[in-house]
Write an enzyme that holds these catalytic residues in place. Structure first.
Site, PDB file in Angstrom:
ATOM      1  CB  CYS A 249      -8.962  -1.099   2.447  1.00  0.00           C
ATOM      2  SG  CYS A 249      -7.277  -1.271   1.843  1.00  0.00           S
ATOM      3  CG  LEU A 250      -5.623   3.032   5.919  1.00  0.00           C
ATOM      4  CD1 LEU A 250      -4.274   2.936   6.601  1.00  0.00           C
ATOM      5  CD2 LEU A 250      -6.331   4.332   6.295  1.00  0.00           C
TER       6      LEU A 250
ATOM      7  CG  HIS B 120      -7.707  -6.355   4.829  1.00  0.00           C
ATOM      8  ND1 HIS B 120      -8.946  -5.837   4.479  1.00  0.00           N
ATOM      9  CD2 HIS B 120      -6.801  -5.414   4.441  1.00  0.00           C
ATOM     10  CE1 HIS B 120      -8.778  -4.658   3.905  1.00  0.00           C
ATOM     11  NE2 HIS B 120      -7.486  -4.371   3.873  1.00  0.00           N
ATOM     12  CD  GLU B 121      -3.530  -4.988   6.417  1.00  0.00           C
ATOM     13  OE1 GLU B 121      -2.920  -4.624   5.397  1.00  0.00           O
ATOM     14  OE2 GLU B 121      -4.501  -4.357   6.881  1.00  0.00           O
TER      15      GLU B 121
ATOM     16  CD  GLN C 296      -2.798  -1.083   2.488  1.00  0.00           C
ATOM     17  OE1 GLN C 296      -2.425  -1.715   3.464  1.00  0.00           O
ATOM     18  NE2 GLN C 296      -3.907  -0.351   2.495  1.00  0.00           N
TER      19      GLN C 296
HETATM   20  C1  QAP Z   1      -7.887  -3.541   7.310  1.00  0.00           C
HETATM   21  O1  QAP Z   1      -8.179  -1.229   7.495  1.00  0.00           O
HETATM   22  C2  QAP Z   1      -9.040  -4.094   8.077  1.00  0.00           C
HETATM   23  O2  QAP Z   1     -12.110   3.950   4.471  1.00  0.00           O
HETATM   24  C3  QAP Z   1      -7.315  -2.269   7.903  1.00  0.00           C
HETATM   25  O3  QAP Z   1     -11.740   6.508   5.213  1.00  0.00           O
HETATM   26  C4  QAP Z   1     -10.267  -3.445   8.135  1.00  0.00           C
HETATM   27  O4  QAP Z   1      -7.144   0.283   8.769  1.00  0.00           O
HETATM   28  C5  QAP Z   1      -8.921  -5.278   8.720  1.00  0.00           C
HETATM   29  C6  QAP Z   1      -9.625   3.438   7.083  1.00  0.00           C
HETATM   30  C7  QAP Z   1     -11.313  -3.991   8.860  1.00  0.00           C
HETATM   31  C8  QAP Z   1      -9.955  -5.814   9.440  1.00  0.00           C
HETATM   32  C9  QAP Z   1     -11.151  -5.168   9.516  1.00  0.00           C
HETATM   33  C10 QAP Z   1     -10.514   3.178   6.057  1.00  0.00           C
HETATM   34  C11 QAP Z   1      -9.437   4.756   7.477  1.00  0.00           C
HETATM   35  C12 QAP Z   1      -8.845   2.365   7.732  1.00  0.00           C
HETATM   36  C13 QAP Z   1     -11.225   4.205   5.460  1.00  0.00           C
HETATM   37  C14 QAP Z   1      -8.005   0.045   7.960  1.00  0.00           C
HETATM   38  C15 QAP Z   1     -11.017   5.530   5.850  1.00  0.00           C
HETATM   39  C16 QAP Z   1     -10.121   5.792   6.866  1.00  0.00           C
HETATM   40  C17 QAP Z   1      -8.884   1.074   7.360  1.00  0.00           C
HETATM   41 CO    CO Z   2      -6.264  -2.811   3.105  1.00  0.00          CO
END
Ligand code: QAP
Ligand code: CO
Length: 161
Positions: A91-92, A133-134, A51
């Site tokens: 997801c970032l 996910h990662e 990413q």
């Molecule tokens: C992955 O996701 C994840 O849309 C990490 O506007 C997510 O850190 C793993 C984020 C859920 C398990 C469950 C997303 C921040 C952060 C956005 C994140 C945003 C600002 C996502």
């Molecule tokens: Co992601």
């Protein structure tokens, strides 16, 4: 320490497959520090090197309530998985988009730490979701790839709209 730029869809560099880390040196620890700083600043709970346009098998995470339990996984590999769970993921690299994704409920993970020492970990719940996910990112997969074509198209329309 430095903040890194996060790639977002539809950037095709997110489809790049990451290579194994072989050098456990200062450059690797610098990358991990910068990735953690970037993740906390976002804020997020997980970030893969893919990413930030670094195509090496490096993942950072912190799923703790107080964001004070940084985790680093080098060359992570799922060796076993069991059951299913559905979690609303974000997801970032896909800002503002959230969708339910079905994944394994629990996973066994093999990985290396920043020094190159080997570890194994059993995970379930949110930790298991985040790991899956990662690790997907390291393979060039984003969570939208797990959705139906229709749901993926709707998400992309919302993202680009
Ligand atoms: C992955 O996701 C994840 O849309 C990490 O506007 C997510 O850190 C793993 C984020 C859920 C398990 C469950 C997303 C921040 C952060 C956005 C994140 C945003 C600002 C996502
Ligand atoms: Co992601």
């Amino acid at each position: 320490m430095a903040l890194l730029d996060i790639l977002t869809l539809p950037d095709t560099k997110l489809k790049t497959k990451a290579k194994q880390v072989t050098a456990f040196d200062d450059q690797l620890s610098q990358l991990c520090d910068d990735m953690l700083e970037t993740m906390y600043a976002a804020p997020g709970i997980g970030l893969a090197a893919t990413q930030v346009d670094v195509h090496q098998q490096v993942v950072v995470m912190d799923i703790s309530e107080d964001s004070d339990e940084p985790m680093v996984f080098i060359n992570p590999e799922i060796t076993a998985s069991e059951g299913t769970q559905t979690y609303e993921e974000g997801c970032l690299s896909v800002p503002g988009i959230y969708a339910k994704v079905k994944r394994a409920n629990s996973v066994s993970l093999r990985y290396q730490d920043i020094k190159g020492n080997n570890h194994e970990l059993e995970a379930d719940g949110l930790l298991a979701v985040c790991i899956q996910h990662e690790i997907d990112h390291l393979k060039g997969i984003v969570f939208l790839d797990h959705l139906s074509t229709l749901k993926r198209k709707m998400a992309m329309k919302k993202l680009l709209g």
